[in-house]
Design a protein around this motif. Structure first.
Motif, PDB file in Angstrom:
ATOM      1  N   ILE A 196     -13.934  -0.299   1.732  1.00  0.00           N
ATOM      2  CA  ILE A 196     -15.269  -0.690   2.174  1.00  0.00           C
ATOM      3  C   ILE A 196     -15.392  -0.705   3.697  1.00  0.00           C
ATOM      4  N   ASP A 197     -14.300  -0.933   4.435  1.00  0.00           N
ATOM      5  CA  ASP A 197     -14.387  -0.919   5.896  1.00  0.00           C
ATOM      6  C   ASP A 197     -14.679   0.492   6.410  1.00  0.00           C
ATOM      7  N   TYR A 198     -14.074   1.514   5.786  1.00  0.00           N
ATOM      8  CA  TYR A 198     -14.373   2.893   6.156  1.00  0.00           C
ATOM      9  C   TYR A 198     -15.825   3.228   5.793  1.00  0.00           C
ATOM     10  N   ILE A 199     -16.273   2.789   4.633  1.00  0.00           N
ATOM     11  CA  ILE A 199     -17.647   3.055   4.213  1.00  0.00           C
ATOM     12  C   ILE A 199     -18.635   2.431   5.187  1.00  0.00           C
ATOM     13  N   GLU A 200     -18.329   1.219   5.668  1.00  0.00           N
ATOM     14  CA  GLU A 200     -19.225   0.555   6.622  1.00  0.00           C
ATOM     15  C   GLU A 200     -19.287   1.332   7.936  1.00  0.00           C
ATOM     16  N   THR A 224     -19.086   4.420   8.160  1.00  0.00           N
ATOM     17  CA  THR A 224     -19.784   5.674   7.870  1.00  0.00           C
ATOM     18  C   THR A 224     -21.277   5.483   7.703  1.00  0.00           C
ATOM     19  N   VAL A 225     -21.693   4.450   6.970  1.00  0.00           N
ATOM     20  CA  VAL A 225     -23.109   4.286   6.635  1.00  0.00           C
ATOM     21  C   VAL A 225     -23.719   2.998   7.184  1.00  0.00           C
ATOM     22  N   GLY A 226     -22.951   2.233   7.941  1.00  0.00           N
ATOM     23  CA  GLY A 226     -23.475   0.996   8.499  1.00  0.00           C
ATOM     24  C   GLY A 226     -23.365  -0.167   7.532  1.00  0.00           C
ATOM     25  N   HIS A 227     -23.658  -1.360   8.052  1.00  0.00           N
ATOM     26  CA  HIS A 227     -23.469  -2.581   7.262  1.00  0.00           C
ATOM     27  C   HIS A 227     -24.366  -2.620   6.033  1.00  0.00           C
ATOM     28  N   ASP A 228     -25.654  -2.318   6.211  1.00  0.00           N
ATOM     29  CA  ASP A 228     -26.577  -2.404   5.076  1.00  0.00           C
ATOM     30  C   ASP A 228     -26.208  -1.396   3.993  1.00  0.00           C
ATOM     31  N   LEU A 250     -23.599  -0.132  -1.347  1.00  0.00           N
ATOM     32  CA  LEU A 250     -22.564   0.521  -2.142  1.00  0.00           C
ATOM     33  C   LEU A 250     -21.599  -0.492  -2.744  1.00  0.00           C
ATOM     34  N   ALA A 251     -21.330  -1.556  -2.009  1.00  0.00           N
ATOM     35  CA  ALA A 251     -20.440  -2.592  -2.546  1.00  0.00           C
ATOM     36  C   ALA A 251     -21.013  -3.189  -3.827  1.00  0.00           C
ATOM     37  N   SER A 252     -22.331  -3.277  -3.897  1.00  0.00           N
ATOM     38  CA  SER A 252     -22.964  -3.834  -5.096  1.00  0.00           C
ATOM     39  C   SER A 252     -22.753  -2.933  -6.305  1.00  0.00           C
ATOM     40  N   LEU A 308     -10.813  -7.720   1.644  1.00  0.00           N
ATOM     41  CA  LEU A 308     -12.033  -7.044   2.080  1.00  0.00           C
ATOM     42  C   LEU A 308     -13.142  -7.142   1.045  1.00  0.00           C
ATOM     43  N   TRP A 309     -12.774  -7.017  -0.233  1.00  0.00           N
ATOM     44  CA  TRP A 309     -13.777  -6.966  -1.293  1.00  0.00           C
ATOM     45  C   TRP A 309     -14.256  -8.349  -1.728  1.00  0.00           C
ATOM     46  N   LYS A 310     -13.416  -9.358  -1.603  1.00  0.00           N
ATOM     47  CA  LYS A 310     -13.761 -10.672  -2.164  1.00  0.00           C
ATOM     48  C   LYS A 310     -15.072 -11.239  -1.620  1.00  0.00           C
TER      49      LYS A 310
END
Length: 428
Positions: A83-87, A89-93, A98-100, A145-147
């Protein structure tokens, strides 16, 4: 056209009854034309047929012929990047959106099984196994990271804990995902296809797509025996789409993986190897994965060959790793061995988007195809129906072409694979 049948796999040998479907002959019109009758295409078609759309699904072979009908059958949640790499790439929002969806694919699978009464040997729980302390640190960091993002149901496993689930002394620990699981993937997609047809969809098998005119206001899909004019087209061929759509070809790299299945184990051996009957994958870059089938065979998979080339001897490629983990398997006969292609992207995140005004595509699940394809089938269906909010988060992610095309990307990826494999072996 020569008839294309399922590969000689354990899944094909134990498949539920499924009708022979005709090939497309002539020119037709429809609301939705989907290319590819694997998980992505079938779930998209099922979703839209139940919304009242007229749906046509085309496949060059048979329902579930590709990766959807020959994979390891593991329900692995999340994505192939953290999720840190995804953030980044696409920003926090975007990352929060995607985390949802981290559990969405598994939820769709379980909902479909329950709603349509699909017999596909569903079992619960999955284990990620670590060989080294470095891998254990990475696993603990991932949980941390995910919790905060609401992905719960994961337990960290110590050395003694993991041996309650896996009968080997090779692992130092791992995690247990209570939301994971495993299934007979071919029977799952066959059941979903039957549900889609019951909702009004039409599936044509042995129907190879030769060209897609996606630039038209009303796109046209051409096949060897006819054509489909549709309000919307969905491209869901994944690693087997090939060069049919030239814009997508440079974005994915086929990679083959191999699977063997043993003769049935005794009850005692099955309990010794996998006492809790969960599926397992290890944390290596080139990983092994395994589980028990419903009739207590050991299904063992692994290996990566970039470019999608077949290995000469599947059993020879996989058996050494199986026997290192479980020496008692040395005397077991291997009844089935097969291989098939997955699709990798440069970022290891799905490649999703639109071509023209009304042609959608989703592919490149990079090893997480069982769950990601179900998630994307639902999201593509929602986007076509009018809610593209989550689809557009994926579509907004940058998608790099592989450098030098597939001619150079295969050797470059092989070198990278060798490097990371050496790091795994050295524990660094």
């Amino acid at each position: 056209m020569q008839q294309i049948n399922h590969t000689s796999s354990y899944y094909a040998a134990s498949a539920n009854a499924s009708p022979a479907r005709p090939s497309l002959k002539g020119d037709i019109e429809t609301d939705i034309c989907i290319v590819g009758a694997g998980f992505t295409g079938i779930v998209t078609g099922l979703t839209l047929a139940e919304q009242g759309y007229k749906v046509v699904i085309l496949d060059a072979a048979k329902v579930g012929w590709g990766a959807s009908g020959r994979n390891g059958g593991q329900i692995i949640n999340g994505f192939s990047r953290e999720i840190d790499y995804i953030e980044e790439t696409v920003g926090h929002d975007g990352a929060m959106a995607l985390a949802s969806l981290a559990l969405e694919g598994g939820n769709v699978i379980r909902e479909n099984i329950a709603k349509y009464g699909i017999e596909c040997d569903l079992k619960h729980g999955s284990v990620l196994a670590a060989y080294t302390e470095r891998q254990m640190k990475d696993i603990a960091d991932t949980i941390a990271l995910w919790k905060p993002l609401g992905r719960d149901g994961i337990d960290l496993l110590s050395t003694s804990d993991i041996r309650k689930h896996v009968g080997t002394d090779k692992y130092v620990g791992g995690w247990l995902d209570h939301n994971g699981g495993h299934i007979h993937p071919l029977n799952l997609v066959l059941g979903q296809a039957a549900a889609a047809e019951a909702a009004g969809a039409t599936i044509y098998e042995q129907t190879r797509v030769t060209r897609v005119q996606h630039q038209l206001d009303t796109p046209v899909v051409h096949t060897e025996g006819g054509s489909v004019t549709a309000r919307y087209v969905v491209l869901a061929g994944n690693a087997y789409l090939g060069k049919t759509v030239k814009e997508l070809y440079p974005k994915i790299l086929p990679a083959s993986t191999q699977i063997i299945v043993t003769e049935p184990l005794s009850d005692n051996m099955a309990r010794d190897i996998l006492p809790t009957d969960m599926c397992v994958e290890d944390a290596n870059y080139v990983l092994d994965y395994y589980r028990l089938t419903a009739d207590k065979r050991l299904l063992f998979g692994g290996g990566t060959v970039y470019g999608g080339e077949d290995v000469a001897d599947v059993e020879k490629a996989l058996r050494p790793n199986m026997e290192k983990l479980f020496p008692a398997t040395r005397d077991l006969k291997v009844d089935y061995g097969w291989q098939g292609n997955i699709a990798l992207t440069w970022s290891r995140l799905p490649h999703v988007g639109r071509l023209g005004k009304s042609t959608y595509f989703a592919h490149g699940y990079s090893g997480h195809g069982v769950t990601s394809s179900h998630m994307m089938g639902r999201l593509v269906g929602a986007a076509v129906h009018g809610d593209a909010s989550l689809f557009d988060v994926f579509a907004g992610m940058p998608a790099r072409s592989f450098p030098g095309g597939q001619l150079l990307s295969v050797p470059l990826s092989t070198i990278g694979c060798w490097w990371y494999s050496m790091r795994d072996k050295l524990g660094i």
